[in-house]
Design an enzyme around this catalytic site. Structure first.
Site, PDB file in Angstrom:
ATOM      1  N   HIS A 237       0.809  -1.218   0.000  1.00  0.00           N
ATOM      2  CA  HIS A 237       0.000   0.000   0.000  1.00  0.00           C
ATOM      3  C   HIS A 237       0.850   1.279   0.000  1.00  0.00           C
ATOM      4  O   HIS A 237       0.761   2.111  -0.905  1.00  0.00           O
ATOM      5  CB  HIS A 237      -0.888   0.048   1.249  1.00  0.00           C
ATOM      6  CG  HIS A 237      -1.781  -1.129   1.444  1.00  0.00           C
ATOM      7  ND1 HIS A 237      -2.856  -1.390   0.629  1.00  0.00           N
ATOM      8  CD2 HIS A 237      -1.783  -2.121   2.386  1.00  0.00           C
ATOM      9  CE1 HIS A 237      -3.484  -2.472   1.060  1.00  0.00           C
ATOM     10  NE2 HIS A 237      -2.850  -2.936   2.116  1.00  0.00           N
TER      11      HIS A 237
HETATM   12  C1  BDR Z   1      -2.979   1.167   5.275  1.00  0.00           C
HETATM   13  O1  BDR Z   1      -3.214   0.841   6.647  1.00  0.00           O
HETATM   14  C2  BDR Z   1      -2.056   0.289   7.228  1.00  0.00           C
HETATM   15  O2  BDR Z   1      -2.334  -0.953   7.723  1.00  0.00           O
HETATM   16  C3  BDR Z   1      -0.985   0.256   6.162  1.00  0.00           C
HETATM   17  O3  BDR Z   1       0.260   0.673   6.695  1.00  0.00           O
HETATM   18  C4  BDR Z   1      -1.479   1.215   5.099  1.00  0.00           C
HETATM   19  O4  BDR Z   1      -1.018   2.516   5.344  1.00  0.00           O
HETATM   20  C5  BDR Z   1      -3.718   0.171   4.399  1.00  0.00           C
HETATM   21  O5  BDR Z   1      -5.090   0.198   4.686  1.00  0.00           O
END
Ligand code: BDR
Ligand code: CA
Length: 308
Positions: A237
């Site tokens: 992500h």
């Molecule tokens: C986002 O939430 C966190 O768990 C990850 O680091 C990312 O920024 C994904 O939904």
């Protein structure tokens, strides 16, 4: 000073935040790193950000940010990232210390001192919103805000809400309505780029300490995903939001109007992305990411950590 866009990375490491920091240092000029409560409590995310800064040989200071969202109680993602934010991963020992300046003060000061700075928030938008509340001109001073958050599609914490937005929807709405130039890497985009065991194996072949740490981060998140029944792979992500600034040619964006649902019983924390084709809908305020060249993105990520 490194070449590449000037970045301030606001993060809550977090496995994918840690990888994003590596990419940001390889391809950007990282001016500062600010921590925020998110995947784990603020003490943990700050410690992890500092550990990554040390590992990466970063010249950027780490600034401790907000421990709670604008409204309500802090919410974390221990199920995915472990209680300390990086699961079983132990970062190498170091002697770096956290700056005494608060992250919000730093965001305001740094963007007054320099023009053309990109903010890259990879966690809940609390620090950025607090800075905009205190200094609304910040929104027009920065080159842009490239954030990981939201989705033009399904959520992850709820059917429609993504974690970073869900953890502080009021902050997200302040940012979306700020008038800043915003790029949004939401789940609809970030789920297109996934790591697997073969990627971890390639990193293990490198002699670089950074690569060994990145491999440990991937092994840990793959174990966690597997135990959650999602298979031995993980969406990258946060690195998407870095590439959206350093390598925008690898992504496809479309201008959309985006607001945040702060009220809904079932939809609080949703990024409402207006995709109506009809004229007369509100003007676009966000460049929403729809596609990423995940093969090229992966090569950039791997090389950032393989280089000694
Ligand atoms: C986002 O939430 C966190 O768990 C990850 O680091 C990312 O920024 C994904 O939904
Ligand atoms: Ca994150």
């Amino acid at each position: 000073m490194r070449d590449g866009p000037q970045l301030i990375v606001d993060c809550d490491p977090g496995h994918d935040d840690a990888l994003a920091l590596g990419l940001a240092h390889e391809h950007g000029n990282v001016l500062g790193i600010t921590s925020v409560s998110g995947n784990a409590p603020l003490d943990d995310t700050t410690r992890n950000a500092l550990g990554m800064a040390a590992l990466l040989g970063s010249s950027a200071e780490v600034y401790r940010g907000e421990a709670r969202p604008l409204v309500g109680e802090p919410r974390h993602a221990g199920g995915v990232h472990g209680t300390g934010g990086l699961g079983r991963v132990a970062l190498p020992k170091h002697d770096r210390v956290i700056s005494e300046l608060h992250a919000v003060d730093y965001l305001i000061e740094a963007t007054r001192k320099r023009s053309n700075v990109w903010l890259v928030p990879l966690g809940p938008l609390t620090n950025i919103a607090r800075a905009i509340e205190r200094d609304p001109m910040l929104a027009s001073r920065v080159a842009g805000i490239s954030l990981m958050g939201g989705s033009a599609g399904a959520g992850n914490v709820t059917a429609v809400a993504e974690f970073n937005i869900w953890a502080d929807p009021e902050a997200a709405q302040i940012v979306m309505a700020s008038g800043a130039h915003i790029r949004m890497s939401g789940l609809n985009l970030t789920r297109q780029w996934q790591s697997d065991d073969a990627i971890a194996a390639r990193l293990k072949e490198s002699t670089s300490v950074k690569a060994q740490v990145a491999a440990a981060i991937l092994d840990d998140i793959h174990d966690r995903m597997e135990s959650l029944g999602r298979g031995r792979r993980a969406a990258l992500h946060d690195p998407c939001a870095v590439l959206a600034v350093t390598h925008p040619e690898l992504l496809r964006f479309e201008g959309r109007h985006v607001t945040i649902e702060t009220e809904g019983v079932y939809t609080r924390g949703m990024t409402v992305v207006d995709e109506r084709p009809t004229p007369g809908i509100p003007e676009a305020n966000v460049e929403v990411g729809y596609q990423i060249d995940s093969k090229s993105a992966m090569e950039l990520l791997l090389r950032a950590f393989e280089r000694a």
